[in-house]
Structures are given as structure tokens and as C-alpha cells.
Motif scaffolding. Structure first.
Motif, PDB file in Angstrom:
ATOM      1  N   GLN A  44     -15.305 -25.118   3.061  1.00 47.71           N
ATOM      2  CA  GLN A  44     -16.645 -25.583   3.395  1.00 47.71           C
ATOM      3  C   GLN A  44     -16.613 -26.601   4.539  1.00 47.71           C
ATOM      4  OE1 GLN A  44     -19.070 -23.904   1.890  1.00 47.71           O
ATOM      5  NE2 GLN A  44     -17.355 -22.899   0.841  1.00 47.71           N
ATOM      6  N   ALA A  51     -14.185 -17.958   4.236  1.00 48.25           N
ATOM      7  CA  ALA A  51     -14.751 -18.775   5.308  1.00 48.25           C
ATOM      8  C   ALA A  51     -14.793 -18.004   6.613  1.00 48.25           C
ATOM      9  CB  ALA A  51     -13.920 -20.050   5.499  1.00 48.25           C
ATOM     10  N   SER A  67     -11.518 -22.624  -1.468  1.00 53.99           N
ATOM     11  CA  SER A  67     -12.944 -22.426  -1.227  1.00 53.99           C
ATOM     12  C   SER A  67     -13.636 -23.747  -0.929  1.00 53.99           C
ATOM     13  CB  SER A  67     -13.593 -21.735  -2.430  1.00 53.99           C
ATOM     14  OG  SER A  67     -13.035 -20.454  -2.633  1.00 53.99           O
ATOM     15  N   GLU A  68     -13.239 -24.787  -1.649  1.00 54.92           N
ATOM     16  CA  GLU A  68     -13.828 -26.111  -1.419  1.00 54.92           C
ATOM     17  C   GLU A  68     -13.454 -26.647  -0.052  1.00 54.92           C
ATOM     18  OE1 GLU A  68     -12.357 -28.319  -4.705  1.00 54.92           O
ATOM     19  OE2 GLU A  68     -13.746 -27.420  -6.168  1.00 54.92           O
TER      20      GLU A  68
END
Length: 283
Positions: A281, A160, A277-278
């Protein structure tokens, strides 16, 4: 072979000084010498040569170095596995950059408990330098950090980019910022380089810190101008505690996940990475 001998060897490879290693390990120099002698006896070879220029590792020491690091990591992993024995199948120790922990720490732990109920987790907030060292020593299984060291036995993945925004309790424009009122936010070497390119006239400041909440608290306590996380900036603006510096650029900070090369394909590590990773976002 005792793990103390391995850890003494690894520290000496870093310091190249028996005196410095003795200080760091809170031992006498003679104790360090005894440990090195014992390890040399076990390996049947000379590991260090002392001279006027300092302590120099031999060719055997250089060959043994990677194996010693692996032994240290395996030992720490074994200790954690035994300590976590009981109702949990496994345990994981995770480090997270302070500012990232502010943004997703609670949601991350909530998701881990939901998705991986058979695993116990320990999460600590820290800075990148220490987390890189802890990963290399086997004290962490995974880390979320700002500054990768790209060591041979560590693996990094970018997940990110965090946005930092310039806010002020005293002004709305760049030209009105006074150097004496500026709080220099130095979140990482990469952030510092981006800041120097964008704000070259404000690189010398009376106060510098590397934590988002510290910058926020200093702004609210002392007044002034500084970069904070965008979410923090929006909260300060909405509550009228500060204003956006409208002509200043937002600065971005890349976030990485790090683990050891031999662990990166393990199922628990991949699941944790997927959860991170989720969540990333939403940053």
C-alpha cells in the motif's frame, strides 16, 4: 529412490535431449543414461524413447511427471527444514524482484522479524523467470515477481502496481529525446508491451537493461533519458540530477506474489502475504 534420479528425469523432460541434460547437470551422457535406467528399473516401466527426432517421453513418463515434481519439492522442503533445525520453528526462502526489493526489501524483513520471530528467513533478489523455476523445483517457498508463468502447480496473487517515470539529464520533452541518448528499460514482457505502445519511436536504443538502479546509474554516468521507479525519479529530480519528461506517461508494472498451490493456504504463507499486502500500500 534417489533424488538425483528424479532431478535427472525432470531435466530430461524439459530438454528432451540426453546430451543437453548432461551439459546442464555437468555429467557425462553415460551417467544420465545410467540414472534413467535406474529410475526405469525402480518404476518397472520405460520412460523415454530415443529416435532421430530426439528423446520422446512415454505415456508412463507423462503420468509420472507431476508426481516427480512433487517429490522434488518435498525433498527440498525437507532439506531446508533440517538445515534450519535449532532455535527456529521453521524456515522460509523468499525471492523478490530486484526493483521491488529496492523499495520494500528492508521494511519487509523488519516486519517479518517482528511478526514471525520463530521463523528464519532467506531473502534473495532475482528475476521472474528464475524465481518461477525455483518455485517449481521447491528451491523457494514464495516469490514476489513481475511475470507469472501460470504453471499448473503455482498460485499467483496480485498485490500492487509499481509506477515508472521517464526522466532525463538532457531534455524536458518527448520530441527532444534523441534515440542515441535513450536507455531502454525492459523490466518485464508486460512493461515492454506498454512501453512499445507509448513510446513506439524509441524501441531501438543502444543500451537496454532490466534493473532500475542500472538505468539510474547509466543516466548519471552517461547522461540521457530512461524510465526509472517513481521514487527513484523523485529523488533524482529533487537533487537536480535529472528532470521529468513532462509530456511522457508513467508506465505501470503489476507485482505478484507466487507460491505453490499446496502451500498457499498454510499459515506462514498467508502471514507473509498479509505483510506484503500491507507494505504494498506504500508503493
Amino acid at each position: 529412490m534417489q533424488i538425483e534420479l528424479i532431478e535427472t528425469f525432470l531435466d530430461l523432460m524439459e530438454t528432451r535431449s540426453f546430451n543437453r541434460t548432461a551439459e546442464r547437470m555437468n555429467l557425462s551422457q553415460s551417467s544420465i543414461s545410467h540414472r534413467v535406467n535406474a529410475l526405469e528399473a525402480d518404476l518397472d516401466c520405460k520412460l523415454f524413447v530415443r529416435g532421430k527426432g530426439g528423446t520422446v517421453p512415454t505415456a508412463a513418463a507423462l503420468r509420472f511427471f507431476d508426481h516427480a515434481k512433487a517429490l522434488q519439492q518435498n525433498w527440498h522442503e525437507a532439506l531446508r527444514a533440517v538445515e534450519a533445525a535449532g532455535s527456529y520453528e521453521q524456515s522460509m526462502r523468499i525471492g523478490m524482484q530486484h526493483d521491488v526489493a529496492e523499495v520494500i526489501g528492508a521494511e519487509f524483513l523488519k516486519a517479518l522479524r517482528r511478526e514471525m520471530p520463530g521463523t528464519s528467513f532467506y531473502l534473495e533478489a532475482d528475476y521472474s523467470n528464475q524465481m518461477n523455476r525455483d518455485l517449481g523445483a521447491g528451491d523457494l517457498d514464495l516469490a514476489v515477481l513481475y511475470t507469472p508463468h501460470h504453471l499448473p502447480d503455482l498460485h499467483y496473487e496480485r498485490i500492487a502496481d509499481l509506477s515508472y517515470m521517464l526522466v532525463s539529464t538532457k531534455t524536458h520533452s518527448l520530441e527532444e529525446i534523441l534515440p542515441d541518448d535513450y536507455i531502454y528499460a525492459n523490466y518485464s514482457p508486460a512493461f515492454d508491451r506498454a512501453h512499445r505502445m507509448a513510446m513506439a519511436h524509441l524501441t531501438a536504443a543502444p543500451l537496454t537493461t532490466g534493473r532500475n538502479m542500472m538505468v539510474r546509474d547509466l543516466l548519471l554516468t552517461l547522461g540521457g533519458t530512461g524510465y526509472v521507479l517513481k521514487a527513484t525519479a523523485q529523488e533524482m529530480i529533487s537533487t537536480r540530477k535529472a528532470s521529468a519528461v513532462s509530456d511522457a506517461v508513467d508506465l505501470m508494472q503489476t507485482v505478484y506474489v507466487a507460491t505453490t498451490v499446496r502451500s498457499r493456504h498454510r499459515s506462514p504463507h498467508r502471514r507473509v502475504l498479509q505483510i506484503l499486502s500491507e507494505l504494498a500500500q506504500r508503493i
